[in-house]
Design a protein around this motif. Sequence first.
Motif, PDB file in Angstrom:
ATOM      1  N   ASN A 140       0.842  -1.186   0.000  1.00  0.00           N
ATOM      2  CA  ASN A 140       0.000   0.000   0.000  1.00  0.00           C
ATOM      3  C   ASN A 140       0.889   1.252   0.000  1.00  0.00           C
ATOM      4  OD1 ASN A 140      -1.427   2.265   1.382  1.00  0.00           O
ATOM      5  ND2 ASN A 140      -3.125   0.810   1.359  1.00  0.00           N
ATOM      6  N   ILE A 141       0.785   2.029  -1.043  1.00  0.00           N
ATOM      7  CA  ILE A 141       1.647   3.219  -1.180  1.00  0.00           C
ATOM      8  C   ILE A 141       1.404   4.214  -0.058  1.00  0.00           C
ATOM      9  CG2 ILE A 141       2.078   5.263  -2.615  1.00  0.00           C
ATOM     10  CD1 ILE A 141       1.855   3.419  -5.043  1.00  0.00           C
ATOM     11  N   GLU A 142       0.162   4.409   0.335  1.00  0.00           N
ATOM     12  CA  GLU A 142      -0.124   5.369   1.414  1.00  0.00           C
ATOM     13  C   GLU A 142       0.548   4.938   2.715  1.00  0.00           C
ATOM     14  OE1 GLU A 142      -2.530   4.243  -0.683  1.00  0.00           O
ATOM     15  OE2 GLU A 142      -3.058   6.088  -1.739  1.00  0.00           O
ATOM     16  N   ASN A 143       0.545   3.630   2.999  1.00  0.00           N
ATOM     17  CA  ASN A 143       1.249   3.143   4.195  1.00  0.00           C
ATOM     18  C   ASN A 143       2.738   3.435   4.090  1.00  0.00           C
ATOM     19  OD1 ASN A 143      -0.985   2.200   5.571  1.00  0.00           O
ATOM     20  ND2 ASN A 143      -0.707   0.079   4.944  1.00  0.00           N
ATOM     21  N   TYR A 144       3.323   3.189   2.917  1.00  0.00           N
ATOM     22  CA  TYR A 144       4.754   3.465   2.752  1.00  0.00           C
ATOM     23  C   TYR A 144       5.039   4.954   2.912  1.00  0.00           C
ATOM     24  CZ  TYR A 144       9.415   4.139   1.067  1.00  0.00           C
ATOM     25  OH  TYR A 144      10.736   4.529   0.995  1.00  0.00           O
ATOM     26  N   ILE A 145       4.210   5.792   2.349  1.00  0.00           N
ATOM     27  CA  ILE A 145       4.436   7.243   2.469  1.00  0.00           C
ATOM     28  C   ILE A 145       4.423   7.661   3.929  1.00  0.00           C
ATOM     29  CG2 ILE A 145       3.421   9.521   2.030  1.00  0.00           C
ATOM     30  CD1 ILE A 145       2.504   8.394  -0.724  1.00  0.00           C
ATOM     31  N   GLN A 146       3.423   7.212   4.682  1.00  0.00           N
ATOM     32  CA  GLN A 146       3.337   7.581   6.097  1.00  0.00           C
ATOM     33  C   GLN A 146       4.547   7.049   6.876  1.00  0.00           C
ATOM     34  OE1 GLN A 146       1.237   9.801   7.492  1.00  0.00           O
ATOM     35  NE2 GLN A 146       0.736  10.074   5.331  1.00  0.00           N
ATOM     36  N   TYR A 147       4.923   5.822   6.598  1.00  0.00           N
ATOM     37  CA  TYR A 147       6.100   5.223   7.235  1.00  0.00           C
ATOM     38  C   TYR A 147       7.353   6.037   6.904  1.00  0.00           C
ATOM     39  CZ  TYR A 147      10.047   1.891   7.367  1.00  0.00           C
ATOM     40  OH  TYR A 147      11.258   1.284   7.561  1.00  0.00           O
ATOM     41  N   ASN A 148       7.562   6.310   5.632  1.00  0.00           N
ATOM     42  CA  ASN A 148       8.765   7.011   5.206  1.00  0.00           C
ATOM     43  C   ASN A 148       8.821   8.424   5.779  1.00  0.00           C
ATOM     44  OD1 ASN A 148      11.173   6.543   3.511  1.00  0.00           O
ATOM     45  ND2 ASN A 148      10.444   8.373   2.468  1.00  0.00           N
ATOM     46  N   LEU A 149       7.710   9.134   5.758  1.00  0.00           N
ATOM     47  CA  LEU A 149       7.685  10.494   6.308  1.00  0.00           C
ATOM     48  C   LEU A 149       7.889  10.482   7.816  1.00  0.00           C
ATOM     49  CD1 LEU A 149       4.858  12.140   4.153  1.00  0.00           C
ATOM     50  CD2 LEU A 149       7.353  12.350   3.875  1.00  0.00           C
ATOM     51  N   THR A 150       7.336   9.479   8.489  1.00  0.00           N
ATOM     52  CA  THR A 150       7.539   9.338   9.940  1.00  0.00           C
ATOM     53  C   THR A 150       9.020   9.120  10.238  1.00  0.00           C
ATOM     54  OG1 THR A 150       5.310   8.456  10.267  1.00  0.00           O
ATOM     55  CG2 THR A 150       6.937   7.963  11.976  1.00  0.00           C
ATOM     56  N   LEU A 151       9.649   8.219   9.495  1.00  0.00           N
ATOM     57  CA  LEU A 151      11.070   7.970   9.719  1.00  0.00           C
ATOM     58  C   LEU A 151      11.924   9.173   9.341  1.00  0.00           C
ATOM     59  CD1 LEU A 151      10.130   5.136  10.376  1.00  0.00           C
ATOM     60  CD2 LEU A 151      12.087   4.277   9.091  1.00  0.00           C
ATOM     61  N   ARG A 152      11.553   9.904   8.325  1.00  0.00           N
ATOM     62  CA  ARG A 152      12.298  11.133   7.996  1.00  0.00           C
ATOM     63  C   ARG A 152      12.262  12.098   9.168  1.00  0.00           C
ATOM     64  NH1 ARG A 152      10.697  12.968   1.829  1.00  0.00           N
ATOM     65  NH2 ARG A 152      11.539  11.123   0.790  1.00  0.00           N
ATOM     66  N   ASP A 153      11.098  12.244   9.769  1.00  0.00           N
ATOM     67  CA  ASP A 153      10.966  13.135  10.922  1.00  0.00           C
ATOM     68  C   ASP A 153      11.837  12.635  12.080  1.00  0.00           C
ATOM     69  OD1 ASP A 153       9.803  15.269  12.549  1.00  0.00           O
ATOM     70  OD2 ASP A 153       8.635  13.672  13.511  1.00  0.00           O
ATOM     71  N   PHE A 154      11.719  11.345  12.404  1.00  0.00           N
ATOM     72  CA  PHE A 154      12.500  10.790  13.505  1.00  0.00           C
ATOM     73  C   PHE A 154      14.000  10.850  13.226  1.00  0.00           C
ATOM     74  CE2 PHE A 154       8.812   7.788  14.855  1.00  0.00           C
ATOM     75  CZ  PHE A 154       8.139   8.857  15.401  1.00  0.00           C
TER      76      PHE A 154
END
Length: 192
Positions: A140-154
């Motif tokens: 699911n692309i939306e799941n990947y986007i949220q995951y990736n953006l979360t990790l970018r922030d962290f």
Amino acid sequence: MENFKSFTVEYFVSKALSLSATPNNQYLSVYHDLLDFVQSIEKIDRKSFVVVAHIVYGWMPTILDYKFLREDDYSFYEENIKIGNCSVEFLSLIKEKINNSIVGGSKFLHFMNPEMYAIWDSKVYKALFDKKGRGYNTNNIENYIQYNLTLRDFSQKPEMVMIQNILKEKKYIDKEITNMRALETVLFYSIN
């Protein structure tokens, strides 16, 4: 779509602290060789994309079915990967080109730009949500986007120094890695 807002950087510190000591894993040992090779590519074109896609899939238990065409605009891909484009449109294109898989696409993107893209797969999903990642959840692309953006922030948080040090101390890394890779490593190895 899954809820990634409930995670904190402290969650990752806790996961890192709970990792077993001294892993002996070929997956870890070849990472830098693959990354160094991909980063040494001077010209981004169809040939380099096909080679990197095959390298990534050699690192995975899946056979590659790529759809990179001679007439594709590789400067478009290069520019978007360089800036870390995380839009649905761009990631859909990458997913379509690499096995129709955002898992494979995430690995491809990570090796092309490890500062901006984290690797995503079913083990990472299970570590985050404590449930098996079915095809729909992990592809699911939306799941990947949220995951990736979360990790970018962290990855910008001061606690990253502690996470990197834990990974070094427990011998999960012996060379420098990006903070994105460090966070993904914590998740990947926290699942037995």
